[in-house]
Design an enzyme around this catalytic site. Structure first.
Site, mmCIF file in Angstrom:
data_model
loop_
_atom_site.group_PDB
_atom_site.id
_atom_site.type_symbol
_atom_site.label_atom_id
_atom_site.label_comp_id
_atom_site.label_asym_id
_atom_site.label_seq_id
_atom_site.Cartn_x
_atom_site.Cartn_y
_atom_site.Cartn_z
ATOM 1 C CB SER A 1 49.815 -64.508 86.610
ATOM 2 O OG SER A 1 49.919 -64.248 87.990
ATOM 3 C CD1 TRP B 1 51.399 -63.045 93.419
ATOM 4 C CD2 TRP B 1 50.648 -61.220 92.354
ATOM 5 N NE1 TRP B 1 51.785 -61.940 94.150
ATOM 6 C CE2 TRP B 1 51.327 -60.808 93.517
ATOM 7 C CE3 TRP B 1 50.080 -60.243 91.537
ATOM 8 C CZ2 TRP B 1 51.467 -59.472 93.879
ATOM 9 C CZ3 TRP B 1 50.201 -58.900 91.891
ATOM 10 C CH2 TRP B 1 50.899 -58.529 93.047
ATOM 11 C CB CYS C 1 52.637 -65.747 96.322
ATOM 12 S SG CYS C 1 54.050 -65.311 95.284
ATOM 13 N NE ARG D 1 53.792 -73.140 92.403
ATOM 14 C CZ ARG D 1 53.402 -71.892 92.626
ATOM 15 N NH1 ARG D 1 52.991 -71.149 91.614
ATOM 16 N NH2 ARG D 1 53.395 -71.384 93.849
ATOM 17 C CG ASN E 1 57.980 -67.989 88.418
ATOM 18 O OD1 ASN E 1 58.061 -67.001 87.703
ATOM 19 N ND2 ASN E 1 57.336 -67.966 89.573
ATOM 20 C CB SER F 1 59.316 -62.737 93.711
ATOM 21 O OG SER F 1 57.921 -62.575 93.661
#
Length: 550
Positions: A101, A103, A210, A247, A430, A434
């Site tokens: 990732s 992130w 993000c 994506r 995904n 979150s």
């Protein structure tokens, strides 16, 4: 006069053989869904005279075969973002792919050592470096296991569990960290450092967020297609079967860099109040008058209320509904049949049709509401994402729509929309941390959600930040209890469960390869060494008589 004599005929023959080899490579079934806009000759011209074979290409072949099998069986490869070698060695026992990732790398592994949220503002070798870190760990633990197994008899090996440590890695390329040449160089880095696949998103590089943050700015469709082509070009130059995941962040995007691509026109917001100045001019004048912060926000809010912001097709429908037109529903139906989210109708064509149906030039200005950074206002959504995914599909192995919620109906709408044009297209999902999973669905539904998505064609699914969250939870729990009860916390809550569950890291010296290195030393010194790490006196002997799964 050349510095080095060369046989021109032999050079030409070698070139033609390589072109033929590339053409044959591209005839493999793996490429039947891939569109290339260049020839094998173009690629071979860009190569050097020494062709390097990258092991990551073998991993890419392995990944493609794995996903093919999942696609046939309507199952999915599901994984999560790994932080370090501990994660990949434990994941390898149960999961068939590994995710890296951006992130997580941004917050824990930037090559600048400066932590950051997921804005892709870290040095662009950050994720490739993390990829190499995990790839080298995979290779090491594979070597270690191989050496250990071949110190056994075949009968002993048959009774010893085997772990495939070489699980294919898919890594985060963010937006590519720049233009076309940056993407080509980034792709090369990933190929060199062990990635079997990479994903790239259609956000603008300087404003990347993000996928679950606000303020996302998209690039035009063709600009992202250029990125996808750049990835495949680089992979072809370096002889790699690298998988490309496209994506789209368009489901929740609110801004667009340019109106140049007609495929974006349907989703661009405009003002329908011709009496207003452009917002940028109004804001500049307010600043010149000395207005600050809250007052400026009030000026913008007032302008927005008066602007009548909407999409062009909404302006047309409003005009028909409010005007004196016979057969209003028939007019609306005729317009929306030809101008809809998947029609890729240009604004010029839509205006011409609207005038034909209403007899009017309907006022619509997408320049007036542009924000202070110059971006156009944009209204994304699921159909917007479908439209982009359809455009990306010929250039990508897998398509991923970033979404706000784990919504099965939305996932089905997206899958159905893409597969209506590209029935064999692989999809990715995904399973984001979150999302509030316990608010989104029941415990039972959580258990079956991956399988439900797999039946829709989502062959690769992943929890981006599970490595981060599981580490945080484990360390928080241990640190809290360690502060309260000292070594009891470690003995009872860490070591005892490790032994009970057969987690081999309890013997951390062996896990780290101490026996393997000792055997290397013995190999070099003729079988005898007085400095063996696992010799007499090693504390791991304390675990030998432990009645455990180890």
């Amino acid at each position: 006069m050349p510095y080095t004599p060369i046989d021109i005929k032999a050079e030409q023959e070698a070139f033609e053989r390589e072109v033929a080899a590339v053409e044959q490579w591209w005839k493999e079934p793996r490429w039947r869904k891939t569109t290339r806009i260049y020839t094998a000759k173009d690629i071979v011209q860009k190569r050097g005279t020494l062709q390097i074979h990258y092991p990551s290409s073998d991993q890419a072949k392995k990944l493609y075969k794995l996903l093919e099998e999942h696609d046939r069986n309507k199952t999915a490869s599901f994984t999560f973002g790994a932080l370090d070698p501990i994660h990949v060695t434990q994941m390898a026992k149960y999961l068939d792919t590994v995710y890296i990732s951006g992130w997580q790398s941004s917050s824990t592994a930037s090559t600048s050592n400066e932590p950051s949220p997921d804005l892709a503002d870290y040095p662009y070798d950050t994720v490739p470096n993390k990829c190499e870190h995990l790839w080298f760990a995979q290779l090491f633990h594979d070597r270690k296991q191989h050496e250990e197994r071949f110190r056994m008899t075949p009968e002993e090996r048959a009774k010893t569990p085997y772990t495939d440590f070489l699980r294919p890695i898919i890594a985060d390329a963010d937006t590519g960290h720049g233009g076309i040449t940056a993407i080509i160089k980034l792709t090369k880095l990933f190929i060199e450092r062990g990635a079997a696949g990479i994903h790239i998103e259609d956000q603008a590089p300087g404003t990347k967020k993000c996928g679950h943050m606000a303020g996302k700015v998209l690039v035009p469709i063709q600009e992202h297609i250029n990125r996808l082509v750049a990835i495949r070009t680089a992979a072809d130059i370096f002889g790699s079967d690298l998988l490309c995941v496209a994506r789209t962040d368009s489901e929740a995007a609110t801004l667009l860099t340019s109106t140049i691509d007609h495929r974006d026109h349907y989703f661009i917001i405009g003002s329908t109040n011709k009496d207003l100045q452009p917002l940028s001019e109004v804001m500049f004048q307010a600043e010149q008058r000395g207005l600050l912060k809250v007052m400026l926000a009030a000026v913008e809010e007032d302008w927005t209320k008066k602007a009548g912001l909407k999409l062009f097709h909404e302006a047309v429908i409003d005009e028909i509904n409010s005007g004196y037109y016979p057969n209003k529903q028939a007019l609306i139906a005729e317009f929306t049949t030809k101008v809809h989210p998947l029609s890729n109708t240009s604004n010029k064509e839509a205006r011409a049709l609207a005038k034909k149906l209403t007899g009017k030039d309907i006022f619509f200005d997408w320049e007036a509401p542009r924000v202070r950074e110059g971006y156009y206002r944009y209204q994304g959504g699921t159909q917007c994402a479908v439209n982009r995914a359809r455009a990306y599909a010929p250039y990508a192995d897998i398509i991923w729509m970033e979404s706000k919620l784990p919504d099965y109906a939305q996932a089905k709408e997206f899958a159905d929309g893409v597969k209506a044009q590209w029935p064999e297209q692989w999809l990715s999902y995904n399973l984001s941390p979150s999302f509030n999973w316990n608010k989104a669905m029941s415990v039972l539904y959580q258990e079956t959600y991956i399988q439900k998505l797999a039946k829709l064609g989502y062959v690769w699914q992943f929890i981006t930040l599970a490595g981060l969250h599981t580490t945080a939870l484990a360390v928080d729990n241990f640190a809290r209890d360690y502060a309260k009860i000292g070594m009891r916390a470690y003995g009872q809550q860490i070591q005892a469960p490790e032994i009970e569950n057969g987690v081999e890291v309890v013997k951390h010296q062996k896990w780290s390869g101490a026996e393997y290195i000792d055997n290397l030393l013995k190999l070099v010194t003729g079988g005898v060494t007085s400095t063996a790490a696992m010799g007499k006196g090693v504390t791991e002997d304390q675990f030998k008589d432990d009645k455990s799964k180890l």
